[in-house]
Scaffold this motif. Structure first.
Motif, PDB file in Angstrom:
ATOM      1  N   GLN A  15       0.804  -1.220   0.000  1.00  7.59           N
ATOM      2  CA  GLN A  15       0.000   0.000   0.000  1.00  7.59           C
ATOM      3  C   GLN A  15       0.847   1.287   0.000  1.00  7.59           C
ATOM      4  OE1 GLN A  15      -4.016   0.757   0.432  1.00  7.59           O
ATOM      5  NE2 GLN A  15      -2.598   1.729  -0.946  1.00  7.59           N
ATOM      6  N   GLY A  16       1.875   1.301   0.837  1.00  9.12           N
ATOM      7  CA  GLY A  16       2.704   2.497   0.963  1.00  9.12           C
ATOM      8  C   GLY A  16       3.556   2.779  -0.270  1.00  9.12           C
ATOM      9  N   HIS A 253      -6.127   2.911  -3.069  1.00  8.31           N
ATOM     10  CA  HIS A 253      -6.336   2.161  -1.831  1.00  8.31           C
ATOM     11  C   HIS A 253      -6.557   0.681  -2.116  1.00  8.31           C
ATOM     12  CE1 HIS A 253      -7.773   6.006   0.378  1.00  8.31           C
ATOM     13  NE2 HIS A 253      -6.486   5.816   0.516  1.00  8.31           N
ATOM     14  N   GLY A 279      -1.256   2.566   9.517  1.00  7.07           N
ATOM     15  CA  GLY A 279      -0.851   2.126   8.187  1.00  7.07           C
ATOM     16  C   GLY A 279      -1.418   0.770   7.801  1.00  7.07           C
ATOM     17  N   SER A 280      -0.741   0.134   6.845  1.00  7.25           N
ATOM     18  CA  SER A 280      -1.314  -1.065   6.228  1.00  7.25           C
ATOM     19  C   SER A 280      -0.708  -2.366   6.731  1.00  7.25           C
ATOM     20  CB  SER A 280      -1.121  -0.977   4.708  1.00  7.25           C
ATOM     21  OG  SER A 280       0.263  -0.923   4.413  1.00  7.25           O
ATOM     22  N   LEU A 281       0.404  -2.321   7.446  1.00  9.21           N
ATOM     23  CA  LEU A 281       1.097  -3.566   7.796  1.00  9.21           C
ATOM     24  C   LEU A 281       1.240  -3.813   9.297  1.00  9.21           C
ATOM     25  CD1 LEU A 281       3.928  -3.196   5.128  1.00  9.21           C
ATOM     26  CD2 LEU A 281       2.123  -4.906   5.077  1.00  9.21           C
ATOM     27  N   VAL A 306      -8.574   3.852  13.140  1.00  8.94           N
ATOM     28  CA  VAL A 306      -8.612   2.862  12.062  1.00  8.94           C
ATOM     29  C   VAL A 306      -8.191   1.508  12.623  1.00  8.94           C
ATOM     30  CG1 VAL A 306      -7.721   2.164   9.814  1.00  8.94           C
ATOM     31  CG2 VAL A 306      -8.037   4.603  10.322  1.00  8.94           C
ATOM     32  N   TRP A 336     -10.949   1.147   7.376  1.00  7.19           N
ATOM     33  CA  TRP A 336      -9.962   1.841   6.513  1.00  7.19           C
ATOM     34  C   TRP A 336     -10.513   3.241   6.256  1.00  7.19           C
ATOM     35  CZ3 TRP A 336      -5.093   0.770   5.492  1.00  7.19           C
ATOM     36  CH2 TRP A 336      -4.435   1.415   4.436  1.00  7.19           C
ATOM     37  N   GLN A 339      -7.632   8.413   4.484  1.00  8.80           N
ATOM     38  CA  GLN A 339      -6.721   9.115   5.408  1.00  8.80           C
ATOM     39  C   GLN A 339      -6.292  10.504   4.941  1.00  8.80           C
ATOM     40  OE1 GLN A 339      -3.818   7.077   7.860  1.00  8.80           O
ATOM     41  NE2 GLN A 339      -2.177   8.255   6.892  1.00  8.80           N
ATOM     42  N   HIS A 354       1.945   5.252  13.259  1.00  8.91           N
ATOM     43  CA  HIS A 354       3.091   4.336  13.284  1.00  8.91           C
ATOM     44  C   HIS A 354       4.296   4.961  12.575  1.00  8.91           C
ATOM     45  CE1 HIS A 354       1.875   3.987   9.189  1.00  8.91           C
ATOM     46  NE2 HIS A 354       2.636   2.959   8.919  1.00  8.91           N
ATOM     47  N   TRP A 357       6.333   6.408   6.189  1.00  7.19           N
ATOM     48  CA  TRP A 357       6.759   7.666   5.562  1.00  7.19           C
ATOM     49  C   TRP A 357       5.591   8.392   4.895  1.00  7.19           C
ATOM     50  CZ3 TRP A 357      10.235  11.070   6.405  1.00  7.19           C
ATOM     51  CH2 TRP A 357      10.598  12.018   5.451  1.00  7.19           C
ATOM     52  N   SER A 359       2.399   8.299   5.784  1.00  3.72           N
ATOM     53  CA  SER A 359       1.607   8.917   6.850  1.00  3.72           C
ATOM     54  C   SER A 359       2.336  10.143   7.402  1.00  3.72           C
ATOM     55  CB  SER A 359       1.354   7.914   7.975  1.00  3.72           C
ATOM     56  OG  SER A 359       0.546   6.866   7.497  1.00  3.72           O
ATOM     57  N   GLU A 362       1.883  12.937   4.974  1.00  2.38           N
ATOM     58  CA  GLU A 362       0.489  13.403   4.946  1.00  2.38           C
ATOM     59  C   GLU A 362       0.181  14.243   6.181  1.00  2.38           C
ATOM     60  OE1 GLU A 362      -0.638   9.405   2.396  1.00  2.38           O
ATOM     61  OE2 GLU A 362      -1.410   9.588   4.428  1.00  2.38           O
ATOM     62  N   GLN A 379      10.388   3.173  10.396  1.00  2.00           N
ATOM     63  CA  GLN A 379       9.503   4.048  11.178  1.00  2.00           C
ATOM     64  C   GLN A 379      10.205   4.688  12.382  1.00  2.00           C
ATOM     65  OE1 GLN A 379       6.405   1.170  11.700  1.00  2.00           O
ATOM     66  NE2 GLN A 379       6.053   1.058   9.491  1.00  2.00           N
TER      67      GLN A 379
HETATM   68  N1  UDP Z   1      -4.003   4.823   4.697  1.00  3.16           N
HETATM   69  C1  UDP Z   1      -5.309   5.127   4.364  1.00  3.16           C
HETATM   70  N2  UDP Z   1      -6.297   4.786   5.230  1.00  3.16           N
HETATM   71  C2  UDP Z   1      -6.049   4.190   6.433  1.00  3.16           C
HETATM   72  C3  UDP Z   1      -4.710   3.903   6.767  1.00  3.16           C
HETATM   73  C4  UDP Z   1      -3.711   4.241   5.871  1.00  3.16           C
HETATM   74  O1  UDP Z   1      -5.590   5.692   3.308  1.00  3.16           O
HETATM   75  O2  UDP Z   1      -7.008   3.921   7.163  1.00  3.16           O
HETATM   76  C5  UDP Z   1      -2.955   5.174   3.726  1.00  3.16           C
HETATM   77  C6  UDP Z   1      -2.128   6.325   4.240  1.00  3.16           C
HETATM   78  O3  UDP Z   1      -2.776   7.538   3.902  1.00  3.16           O
HETATM   79  C7  UDP Z   1      -0.797   6.108   3.547  1.00  3.16           C
HETATM   80  C8  UDP Z   1      -0.732   4.601   3.344  1.00  3.16           C
HETATM   81  O4  UDP Z   1      -2.054   4.101   3.559  1.00  3.16           O
HETATM   82  O5  UDP Z   1      -0.788   6.767   2.291  1.00  3.16           O
HETATM   83  C9  UDP Z   1       0.175   3.907   4.334  1.00  3.16           C
HETATM   84  O6  UDP Z   1       1.496   4.178   4.027  1.00  3.16           O
HETATM   85  P1  UDP Z   1       2.584   4.410   5.148  1.00  3.16           P
HETATM   86  O7  UDP Z   1       3.890   4.634   4.459  1.00  3.16           O
HETATM   87  O8  UDP Z   1       2.165   5.466   6.078  1.00  3.16           O
HETATM   88  O9  UDP Z   1       2.584   3.076   5.993  1.00  3.16           O
HETATM   89  P2  UDP Z   1       2.701   1.516   5.604  1.00  3.16           P
HETATM   90  O10 UDP Z   1       1.340   1.036   5.368  1.00  3.16           O
HETATM   91  O11 UDP Z   1       3.593   1.414   4.406  1.00  3.16           O
HETATM   92  O12 UDP Z   1       3.299   0.928   6.840  1.00  3.16           O
END
Ligand code: UDP
Length: 461
Positions: A15-16, A253, A279-281, A306, A336, A339, A354, A357, A359, A362, A379
């Motif tokens: 996702q990131g 997304h 985040g997503s992981l 979230v 979700w 964000q 978390h 990068w 997040s 943003e 992180q």
């Molecule tokens: N994100 C989102 N909705 C959520 C959680 C995360 O849209 O409920 C998006 C967030 O805006 C960011 C991405 O998912 O663009 C996550 O990337 P990040 O580098 O912050 O963290 P990762 O998921 O790679 O650990």
């Protein structure tokens, strides 16, 4: 006039990575490019399913295509090493086919490649096919610089030849760069020791492969990481990319966004809501998850949290008994969130994150102060930027039982929301970040320079 430039854009399938590379694609469309954006089949299906208004939302200049990542349908794609091994086998051939097909009559010939810096083995395809290429790094420039300078870290006795810390104390790559803890170097923050060693050697190989690319773009800005760009001038900042800010265009997304939380935010007082997302992981064990829930309850403030379906390890309903009922009037929980729009909402007061990068960027773009709760990989470094370099946030500190207590959660939220100096610094950094990414700003100009160079090849043909 030559043919229209056509970029093959290849994100690492997470996702990131998909989100910033899709935004970079939109930027290239603004500069006259057509895009073929390559996802794994599974991500392709998830992106399509998450489009609120269906496939018609896609920009006609951005064609989404997919390939089989080589893993069985139920296999764990969060095991990044396994995923990488499969991708190295499957991706190059699929991209070659796409390039060859684009040469057929009636097709738009692919003229260049933009490749995720975490998937650099496909840059070889660009070289073989005589295409111009760029690597795109979706983490901080400091992370890229650290990897580029691994031989120096070994020479200075900071790490051994397998990447493990040789020193306990903090070090600096060069004056002005953030202080780093050798134990928190990217490769030392994922999995067990064997995995860490494997990642370290992969990163060394990837660094060599990335050198084939003509440009090394990074989603960052001079203002945010000035000393790094002086130290590693090959890294070209083009950010922070304005992900999620294009009305009506998909963000990329992988989960369907729960948009109802925006109407809920509209009902909250300005500058009152604690936004909590990891985040997503990231995953939480049940004990820490419950402590976080109780901490949010103790704060006695509105919160938007979230909770991804897979956030809590091995738990179906992990909430403390009666929690959801007790907080129903001031707490909103979604699977979700949109964000980028949430962070831009005037009701949001701070971001418990978390520190991924994306997040981080943003939050910065929206001038929000942070409560940092890093989980793995880069992180911890991002947390150092937020708390020690930019001074726009505060660190959550696990206690001797490796738990962030509910009392700490409450006191950190209370302190942060009263801290006017931190808010002011966050506001100033927002202005700098926005300026660099807008027309005439340094990142915008870098992006233009890169786009112009990539176009050149198209015109030559
Ligand atoms: N994100 C989102 N909705 C959520 C959680 C995360 O849209 O409920 C998006 C967030 O805006 C960011 C991405 O998912 O663009 C996550 O990337 P990040 O580098 O912050 O963290 P990762 O998921 O790679 O650990």
């Amino acid at each position: 006039m030559g043919q229209q430039p056509h970029a093959l854009v290849v994100p690492f399938p997470a996702q990131g990575h998909v989100i910033p590379l899709l935004e970079l694609s939109y930027c290239l469309v603004d500069h006259g490019f057509k895009i073929t954006f390559v996802n794994t089949e599974i991500n392709h299906a998830l992106i399509a399913a998450a489009l609120p208004e269906g496939p018609s939302m896609m920009d006609p200049m951005v064609r989404l295509v997919s390939f089989d990542d080589g893993l069985a349908p139920g296999e764990d794609r969060r095991d990044l090493l396994k995923l990488r091994d499969c991708l190295m086998k499957t991706m190059p051939m699929c991209l070659e086919e796409l390039i060859l097909k684009s040469h057929e009559p009636g097709e738009d010939k692919i003229t260049c490649m933009v490749v995720d810096g975490m998937a650099p083995w496909v840059l070889e395809v660009a070289r073989e096919k005589g295409l111009r290429s760029a690597a795109f790094w979706s983490m901080a420039a400091a992370v890229a610089a650290t990897i580029m300078k691994i031989p120096k870290l070994i020479e200075d006795g900071v790490i051994d030849a397998d990447g493990f810390p040789m020193k306990q104390e903090m070090f600096q790559l060069a004056p002005g760069l953030p202080l780093m803890n050798p134990a928190h170097l990217t490769w030392n923050c994922y999995g067990d020791r064997e995995t860490q060693k494997e990642i370290f050697h992969h990163l060394l190989d990837d660094d060599q492969r990335n050198r084939v690319a003509e440009f090394f773009l990074c989603n960052s800005s001079y203002d945010m990481e000035q000393p790094v760009f002086a130290y590693a001038p090959k890294i070209l900042p083009v950010g922070p990319l304005l992900t999620g800010q294009r009305l009506g265009k998909p963000v990329g997304h992988l989960w369907p966004e729960d948009r109802t939380c925006e109407a809920w935010l509209d009902q909250q007082r300005p500058n009152s809501v604690v936004y909590v997302a990891f985040g997503s992981l990231t995953t939480f064990d049940r004990g820490q998850f419950q402590e976080l829930a109780l901490g949010l309850e103790l704060c006695d403030r509105p919160f938007l949290w979230v909770v991804r379906p897979d956030l809590v390890e091995a738990a179906i309903d992990a909430y403390p008994h009666g929690f959801r009922e007790r907080v129903a009037l001031r707490g909103r929980i979604v699977g979700w969130a949109p964000q980028q729009r949430v962070l831009a909402h005037p009701s949001v007061a701070c971001f418990m994150s978390h520190c991924g990068w994306n997040s981080t960027l943003e939050g910065v773009r929206n001038g929000l102060p942070f409560l940092c709760w890093p989980y793995f990989v880069d992180q911890f470094l991002n947390q150092s930027y937020i708390c020690d370099v930019w001074r726009i946030g505060s660190k959550m500190m696990p206690d001797e039982n490796v738990i962030v207590s509910k009392e700490q959660i409450k006191s950190k939220v209370d302190e942060l929301l009263l801290d006017e100096d931190t808010r002011e610094r966050a506001r100033l950094l927002k202005e700098l970040a926005q300026k660099s990414a807008r027309n005439g700003g340094s990142s915008f100009e870098n992006l233009k320079r890169f786009a112009d160079a990539m176009k050149h090849e198209g015109d030559k043909d």
